[in-house]
Scaffold this motif. Structure first.
Motif, PDB file in Angstrom:
ATOM      1  N   HIS A  39       0.865  -1.182   0.000  1.00 16.54           N
ATOM      2  CA  HIS A  39       0.000   0.000   0.000  1.00 16.54           C
ATOM      3  C   HIS A  39       0.903   1.233   0.000  1.00 16.54           C
ATOM      4  O   HIS A  39       1.564   1.512   0.994  1.00 16.54           O
ATOM      5  N   PHE A  40       0.937   1.944  -1.120  1.00 14.33           N
ATOM      6  CA  PHE A  40       1.765   3.146  -1.248  1.00 14.33           C
ATOM      7  C   PHE A  40       0.878   4.372  -1.066  1.00 14.33           C
ATOM      8  O   PHE A  40      -0.051   4.597  -1.842  1.00 14.33           O
ATOM      9  N   ALA A  41       1.162   5.181  -0.060  1.00 13.04           N
ATOM     10  CA  ALA A  41       0.341   6.355   0.194  1.00 13.04           C
ATOM     11  C   ALA A  41       0.443   7.364  -0.950  1.00 13.04           C
ATOM     12  O   ALA A  41      -0.549   8.007  -1.309  1.00 13.04           O
ATOM     13  N   ALA A  42       1.637   7.514  -1.527  1.00 11.42           N
ATOM     14  CA  ALA A  42       1.829   8.527  -2.560  1.00 11.42           C
ATOM     15  C   ALA A  42       1.370   8.058  -3.937  1.00 11.42           C
ATOM     16  O   ALA A  42       1.211   8.869  -4.856  1.00 11.42           O
ATOM     17  N   ASN A  43       1.190   6.756  -4.109  1.00 11.14           N
ATOM     18  CA  ASN A  43       0.803   6.226  -5.417  1.00 11.14           C
ATOM     19  C   ASN A  43      -0.132   5.033  -5.204  1.00 11.14           C
ATOM     20  O   ASN A  43       0.253   3.873  -5.358  1.00 11.14           O
ATOM     21  N   PRO A  44      -1.389   5.317  -4.845  1.00 11.36           N
ATOM     22  CA  PRO A  44      -2.300   4.239  -4.455  1.00 11.36           C
ATOM     23  C   PRO A  44      -2.947   3.497  -5.613  1.00 11.36           C
ATOM     24  O   PRO A  44      -3.818   2.665  -5.400  1.00 11.36           O
ATOM     25  N   THR A  45      -2.546   3.768  -6.853  1.00 11.71           N
ATOM     26  CA  THR A  45      -3.186   3.153  -8.006  1.00 11.71           C
ATOM     27  C   THR A  45      -3.040   1.629  -7.969  1.00 11.71           C
ATOM     28  O   THR A  45      -1.970   1.104  -7.690  1.00 11.71           O
ATOM     29  N   ILE A  46      -4.139   0.941  -8.256  1.00 11.48           N
ATOM     30  CA  ILE A  46      -4.142  -0.515  -8.341  1.00 11.48           C
ATOM     31  C   ILE A  46      -4.317  -0.905  -9.805  1.00 11.48           C
ATOM     32  O   ILE A  46      -5.252  -0.451 -10.472  1.00 11.48           O
ATOM     33  N   THR A  47      -3.407  -1.717 -10.324  1.00 12.50           N
ATOM     34  CA  THR A  47      -3.506  -2.156 -11.717  1.00 12.50           C
ATOM     35  C   THR A  47      -4.758  -3.000 -11.913  1.00 12.50           C
ATOM     36  O   THR A  47      -5.006  -3.937 -11.169  1.00 12.50           O
ATOM     37  N   ARG A  48      -5.542  -2.662 -12.920  1.00  7.85           N
ATOM     38  CA  ARG A  48      -6.786  -3.376 -13.165  1.00  7.85           C
ATOM     39  C   ARG A  48      -6.828  -3.980 -14.559  1.00  7.85           C
ATOM     40  O   ARG A  48      -7.892  -4.235 -15.100  1.00  7.85           O
ATOM     41  N   THR A  49      -5.682  -4.195 -15.167  1.00  7.29           N
ATOM     42  CA  THR A  49      -5.663  -4.817 -16.486  1.00  7.29           C
ATOM     43  C   THR A  49      -5.319  -6.289 -16.354  1.00  7.29           C
ATOM     44  O   THR A  49      -4.434  -6.658 -15.585  1.00  7.29           O
ATOM     45  N   PRO A  50      -6.016  -7.155 -17.102  1.00  5.29           N
ATOM     46  CA  PRO A  50      -5.740  -8.588 -16.996  1.00  5.29           C
ATOM     47  C   PRO A  50      -4.432  -8.956 -17.670  1.00  5.29           C
ATOM     48  O   PRO A  50      -3.833  -8.156 -18.395  1.00  5.29           O
ATOM     49  N   ALA A  51      -3.998 -10.168 -17.433  1.00  2.00           N
ATOM     50  CA  ALA A  51      -2.819 -10.683 -18.117  1.00  2.00           C
ATOM     51  C   ALA A  51      -3.086 -10.691 -19.622  1.00  2.00           C
ATOM     52  O   ALA A  51      -4.172 -11.058 -20.065  1.00  2.00           O
ATOM     53  N   PRO A  52      -2.102 -10.273 -20.423  1.00  3.62           N
ATOM     54  CA  PRO A  52      -2.320 -10.228 -21.877  1.00  3.62           C
ATOM     55  C   PRO A  52      -2.292 -11.620 -22.492  1.00  3.62           C
ATOM     56  O   PRO A  52      -1.699 -12.542 -21.944  1.00  3.62           O
ATOM     57  N   GLN A  53      -2.947 -11.768 -23.616  1.00  3.70           N
ATOM     58  CA  GLN A  53      -2.765 -12.982 -24.397  1.00  3.70           C
ATOM     59  C   GLN A  53      -1.314 -13.036 -24.873  1.00  3.70           C
ATOM     60  O   GLN A  53      -0.688 -12.009 -25.125  1.00  3.70           O
TER      61      GLN A  53
END
Length: 313
Positions: free
Chosen positions: A287-301
């Motif tokens: 959990h990064f306070a300065a950069n809370p973005t969570i990746t929401r892209t699935p694994a690529p084909q």
């Protein structure tokens, strides 16, 4: 497994035995901060993609090599996967019920721990590069990680000369720690600290026998004490005893199924699972306070990004 670990990435498919395609990897490595490979030792060198080859085009590169058993000439050709390393490293000898067969842990814990350790080492090397301007080559093996995970047991062996005991759901150094059946299930507890032991006795309505006062006493008299604790737990339903213990600040848990974990409060409040289309994955446990973005892209084909990336190379 591929879907679980590869969200937020791009995928190229490269034939490393084709000179033209292998040159693409060299071009990518020339621009990269980090190169990671997990072939058997020597394979990347034979392909012309070893550390010296990449350092020639990128002197500041951090080059990480992961193998099964290490790079010594007597070990380098030996294949290693999680299950085999669990056996070779002592983990299986330590896992299972006393007197029973050795058991493999039910998850690929060495694989995932090796990934975390490799990431830690790479970050340390990147930080050192900002200080000193030098790249580095790092190597680690599944075997070394598996042994490191058991540092406490191997130190015990060194100090005492005795093999650590297989203890099932309990431990050798503290009591009560273990799985206890309730009226309708079971709870796992760890209540060996003095204050915790006294509170557990109050909750279970056990008389605090002074013979059981210290952790050492309880270990020595475990065969006498264990039936008393088991009887007290079996008289109460799981939900009741667990709620009472948690309200008292004690360390306890039910044995949760995967579905119960995924739908549970701890996972929800920690945002442990991330939806990526038609399924969810476990996000990185930071959990990064300065950069809370969570990746929401699935694994690529596989090869999904060939058309967009390869023309530039």
């Amino acid at each position: 497994m591929y879907r679980a670990w590869n969200g937020g990435k791009r995928s190229l498919t490269i034939d490393l035995h084709d000179d033209r395609e292998r040159a693409v990897v060299v071009d990518l490595a020339a621009q990269a901060d980090v190169v990671i490979e997990s072939f058997r030792p020597g394979v990347m060198d034979r392909l012309g993609l070893g550390y010296d080859d990449i350092r020639a085009v990128n002197p500041a590169v951090i080059y990480m090599s992961v193998s099964g058993f290490g790079e010594h000439e007597r070990l380098r050709d030996r294949a290693g996967v999680d299950a085999v390393i669990q056996a070779e490293s002592g983990i299986m000898a330590q896992t299972g019920e006393p007197g029973g067969k050795p058991m493999r842990a039910g998850i690929q814990m060495i694989d995932s721990t090796t990934g975390l350790a490799a990431g830690q080492a790479v970050l340390a090397a990147l930080y050192a590069r900002t200080r000193h301007g030098r790249g580095d080559r790092i190597s680690l093996s599944l075997f070394e990680i598996a042994v490191y995970m058991q540092s406490h047991q191997f130190t015990e062996l060194s100090l005492t000369g005795r093999e650590p005991e297989r203890t099932g759901n309990s431990v050798t150094y503290a009591y009560p720690v273990g799985l206890f059946e309730t009226a309708d299930g079971a709870v796992m507890i760890s209540c060996y600290m003095p204050g915790h032991w006294e509170r557990l006795c109050e909750i279970l309505h056990l008389d605090i026998d002074p013979r059981f006062a210290s952790n050492a006493d309880r270990l020595a008299l475990r065969d006498e004490l264990e039936p008393l604790i088991e009887t007290a737990f079996r008289a109460r339903p799981t939900a009741e005893v667990l709620a009472t213990m948690l309200d008292a600040g004690l360390t306890a848990a039910r044995v949760a199924s995967y579905a119960e974990v995924a739908g549970g409060e701890a996972a929800r409040l920690n945002q442990t699972f991330v939806d990526v289309g038609d399924h969810s994955v476990v996000r990185l446990p930071y959990h990064f306070a300065a950069n809370p973005t969570i990746t929401r892209t699935p694994a690529p084909q596989l090869g999904a990004d060939n058309a967009s990336v390869l023309p530039d190379l």
